[in-house]
Design an enzyme around this catalytic site. Sequence first.
Site, PDB file in Angstrom:
ATOM      1  N   ASP A  92      -2.776  -6.442   0.851  1.00  8.99           N
ATOM      2  CA  ASP A  92      -3.799  -6.833   2.212  1.00  8.99           C
ATOM      3  C   ASP A  92      -3.240  -7.942   3.018  1.00  8.99           C
ATOM      4  O   ASP A  92      -2.831  -8.721   2.692  1.00  8.99           O
ATOM      5  CB  ASP A  92      -5.323  -6.871   1.671  1.00  8.99           C
ATOM      6  CG  ASP A  92      -5.512  -7.965   0.777  1.00  8.99           C
ATOM      7  OD1 ASP A  92      -4.535  -8.298  -0.349  1.00  8.99           O
ATOM      8  OD2 ASP A  92      -6.446  -8.818   0.877  1.00  8.99           O
ATOM      9  N   GLU A 114      -6.948  -8.560  -1.991  1.00 11.24           N
ATOM     10  CA  GLU A 114      -6.761  -9.728  -2.874  1.00 11.24           C
ATOM     11  C   GLU A 114      -7.662 -10.819  -2.055  1.00 11.24           C
ATOM     12  O   GLU A 114      -8.414 -11.600  -2.729  1.00 11.24           O
ATOM     13  CB  GLU A 114      -5.536 -10.274  -2.901  1.00 11.24           C
ATOM     14  CG  GLU A 114      -5.106 -11.554  -4.031  1.00 11.24           C
ATOM     15  CD  GLU A 114      -5.385 -12.858  -3.273  1.00 11.24           C
ATOM     16  OE1 GLU A 114      -5.776 -13.733  -3.924  1.00 11.24           O
ATOM     17  OE2 GLU A 114      -5.139 -12.896  -2.119  1.00 11.24           O
TER      18      GLU A 114
END
Length: 433
Positions: free
Chosen positions: A99, A165
């Site tokens: 991400d 994350e």
Amino acid sequence: MAAVLALMAPVAAQAQADGQRPEVAAAAQAVGDKVVAWRRDIHANPELGNRETRTAALVAEHLRALGLDPKIGIATTGVTAVLKGGRPGPRIALRADMDALPVTERADVPFASKVTTTFRGQQTGVMHACGHDAHTSVLMGVVEALVAMKEELPGEVMFIFQPAEEGPPDGEEGGAEEMLAQGIFKDFKPEAVFGLHVFSTLNAGQIGVHAGPTMAASDRFNIVVKGRQTHGSRPWGGIDPIVAAADVIGTAQTVVSRRQDISKQPVVLSFGAIEGGIRYNIIPDQVEMVGTIRTFDEGMRQQVFADLINVAEKVAQAHGATAVAQVPDTKGNPVTVNDAALTERMLPSLRKVVGADNVVDPGLTMGAEDFSFYAREVPGLFFFVGSTPQGQDPKTAPSNHSPEFFLDESALDIGVRALLQVSLDYLNDPPRG
């Protein structure tokens, strides 16, 4: 511009350090150009947590092309696959996060992100300002290298491409904790899990690793100070939540400086955003503040929670306002702990990649990582790969999460070689007893 020109030049293979497996250097060279291309493509097309559909599709397509059978849609967009070697041996897991962040890129690179989105009600850019594009592309390269060695490979390797994350969107579950909750270690329980993170505080060519507690526990908080709206010319006609919120922010600094024994372990309490009001001459009804708490000790962590709630409520009350303090307001990340025995065992592997002088101990890091959840399940090792160009002072370089964060792409080669060396050394010579 010189940095950009250097970035665009072919990435030279790193000199082989003493003891490095020859297949590691050969494999890294074979996949090097692909890793750079994947990284630039992912960097130009970043996606926020739980929205990494394009990235996940790229990963899954690559895994299928290598003959693996990826599982997709785990924890929304996560991807896993298992490689079974041709010889018996241990099980390990390798993890990368996918991400990006709600940051508008200012780095001067040809593949800079132009993506925009709405985040917390505001228009913003989207950028791989933390280097997860590098992590994903490095692991894609490592997968390809290990598949090519399949017949001689002992044991089994799980590849984990993880979403969110940096945290899932409000109201959603995600990240490492959700990957585990959905059972990725249920049928495949590794003996060890490895991960890496590119890091601006180290120069390219360096690897950082610290045994034991390494990265802080991370918790988010939300405080809403409620007053009563009035005209800016008549503050006595209402209750000013802006002044009360400012007092809360100031007094909250004493939670660390006067309430915590920071000679025991470091603690950080930071406000990251404050929002209240829409017009210059209207005192609003309320102000919302969000921030982060970083700790290494559970007792200190809980005391900070209690002290911040007390400060918010009592200081607001002193102004005639009220405060609703959610501390924490979501599930946080625990401390990331590098298993001491595993770290000691794998240190020689990292030194073989960059040389003993270039493997350094960065000490405690106040940044946080949800790799911590994997490392609570099985022994884990999480290490840092320097990303700041040599010759530039990493202390003053744009940090991870900065809109000017810059990755020296030689870090990609080091990341591939380090993860391969660690994996092969462990698989071929696992701990005994």
